[in-house]
Enzyme design. Structure first.
Site, short mmCIF file in Angstrom:
data_model
loop_
_atom_site.label_atom_id
_atom_site.label_comp_id
_atom_site.label_asym_id
_atom_site.label_seq_id
_atom_site.Cartn_x
_atom_site.Cartn_y
_atom_site.Cartn_z
N HIS A 273 0.90 -1.24 -0.03
CA HIS A 273 0.05 -0.29 -0.10
C HIS A 273 0.80 1.36 0.10
CE1 HIS A 273 -4.13 -1.96 0.75
NE2 HIS A 273 -3.23 -2.92 1.19
N TYR B 284 -8.38 7.06 7.72
CA TYR B 284 -8.46 7.73 9.05
C TYR B 284 -9.71 8.68 9.17
CZ TYR B 284 -3.71 6.22 9.61
OH TYR B 284 -2.63 5.46 9.76
N PRO C 153 -0.92 3.32 18.40
CA PRO C 153 -0.95 2.50 17.31
C PRO C 153 -0.98 3.43 16.31
CG PRO C 153 -2.49 1.93 18.72
CD PRO C 153 -2.03 2.90 19.53
N LYS D 69 3.89 2.15 13.99
CA LYS D 69 5.52 2.33 14.37
C LYS D 69 5.83 0.90 15.39
CE LYS D 69 6.33 5.87 11.36
NZ LYS D 69 6.96 5.59 10.25
N TYR E 298 5.48 8.87 7.56
CA TYR E 298 4.37 7.48 7.74
C TYR E 298 5.19 6.23 7.39
CZ TYR E 298 -0.02 5.67 7.42
OH TYR E 298 -1.13 4.58 7.43
#
Length: 414
Positions: free
Chosen positions: A98, A228, A321, A325, A411
């Protein structure tokens, strides 16, 4: 019996109740590893690959560690490290890649293509329990020694050149292992961190004032990207795990309990917070197989070592979360410590061991900063002013190439 098993067998001796601290000595000490999660098993594999014998102690059963659902997103750098050591065969075959995620604000979807913004790097979606299965299979194939269902683990002489481990085996015998070094990879509540004398290390803790209801459901993913969602009633997240199982998160009050969230309420709230205007997108439901409350906290131990004990993963640092990471930091810890131990055992060079904590903590604190950045951005705060600031940050991320670039670099992982 492999050469590694033979070396270990010379050092591990079941002892009697009359002499619980007796042991068999050996010319070559092994590395003792407490905890068979991603960090401990990666460390074990890298040491065996280099010809350094080790023993892994694990309080759970093999079935438990191979089926416990946890994280599921692995950074490109971590996958490359595993592949370099022959540990990513099934992962590379089966994991989904992804390179974009989606933010939903006021019923509108905004995609961020982080792969195109940062060197074409992607995430690999592959459940942590599958990572553990692969690492354990490779560890055993390399002749690794692992003891399951151990109890009453104790660390001895961690500030001396001759540390040791004692434990009670699954059949009730008391055993002892003389070690060269100890790797503490047994999590925040494990014995390793608690074995360091009070005041010998500094511990940083932060409560974010936010809790999540974490949901795992037997439901095919409703999306091809992580979602999100920022909603007036709180954050909602849709995370990918496999073709048949999905992970969801709901922001809940800090004093909430799982009992307040029957399945019907969970699905109703997910539908509401993830909804899109003017779209035919639908959330796929399924049987919920896990619900638990996550206390969103951060914790860092500094330095990540004491004497000949080196902490890895959750034993050294806890991160929210948000940003995915946790497992990636654990894998990095294992890589850095393995390199240091290999160098020491081959040449006597201690520089890698001396710099272990500093090297790892640079990445840990950077990840903590990014996680906090995201937490502030995607959650509704009890303080209206802070909620509006978080929304402004998200709007800037969506509209600004520079802000999106910062997000992408952190990210997907440096």
């Amino acid at each position: 019996m492999s050469i590694f098993a033979q070396a270990v067998q010379r050092q591990v001796n079941a002892v009697t109740q009359e002499d619980p601290e007796s042991s068999i000595q050996s010319n070559q000490r092994v590395v003792g590893i407490v905890g068979a999660g991603p960090a401990g098993l990666t460390l074990g594999n890298l040491l065996l690959e280099a010809g350094i014998p080790c023993v892994v102690l694990e309080r759970g059963t093999r079935e438990y560690i191979e089926t416990r659902p946890r994280a599921g997103v692995i950074e490109h750098r971590a996958v490359q490290m595993l592949a370099d050591h022959g540990l990513a065969g099934r992962l590379l075959q089966e994991a989904d890649r992804h390179g974009a995620c989606e933010f939903r604000v006021n019923g509108e979807a905004h995609e961020v293509d982080y792969s195109s913004l940062y060197e074409g790097q992607t995430h690999y979606v592959y459940p942590q329990q599958e990572v553990v299965k692969d690492l354990l299979s490779n560890y055993l194939a390399r002749g690794g020694d692992i003891r399951f269902s151990v109890t009453d683990v104790e660390l001895h002489g961690i500030d001396t050149p001759e540390p040791a481990l004692t434990w009670t085996s699954s059949d009730g015998r008391r055993e002892r292992l003389e070690c060269s070094f100890l790797g503490g990879a047994d999590g925040f509540h494990g014995v390793s961190r608690r074995s360091i004398p009070p005041g010998a290390v500094q511990e940083f803790t932060y409560q974010h004032g936010i809790e999540w209801l974490s949901i795992l459901a037997e439901a095919p993913p409703s999306t091809h990207k992580v979602i999100y969602a920022l909603h007036p009633d709180g954050f909602a997240g849709h995370m990918l795990r496999s073709s048949t199982v999905s992970r969801y998160y709901l922001q809940v009050p800090t004093d909430d309990t799982v009992d307040n969230w029957p399945d019907d309420r969970v699905w109703a709230e997910l539908h509401k917070r993830l909804a899109l205007r003017d779209s035919d997108w639908k959330l796929t439901e399924g049987r919920i197989i896990e619900k638990r409350i996550l206390d969103m906290r951060s914790h860092v131990v500094e330095p990540m070592c004491y004497g000949r004990l080196y902490l890895l993963g959750d034993a050294a640092h806890i991160i929210t979360p948000v940003g995915a990471k946790g497992m990636n930091l654990a894998l990095h810890d294992a890589e850095v410590l393995a390199d240091a131990l290999i160098s020491y055992h081959r040449t006597g060079d201690e520089s890698g061991l001396r710099s272990y904590s500093e090297v790892c903590l640079r990445r840990v604190w950077r990840a903590q900063e990014f996680s906090q950045w995201m937490v502030f951005m995607i959650h509704r705060s009890p303080e209206p002013f802070l909620s509006r600031l978080g929304q402004a940050r998200l709007e800037h991320l969506i509209a600004s190439g520079a802000s999106a670039g910062y997000f992408a670099q952190n990210y997907v992982g440096p």
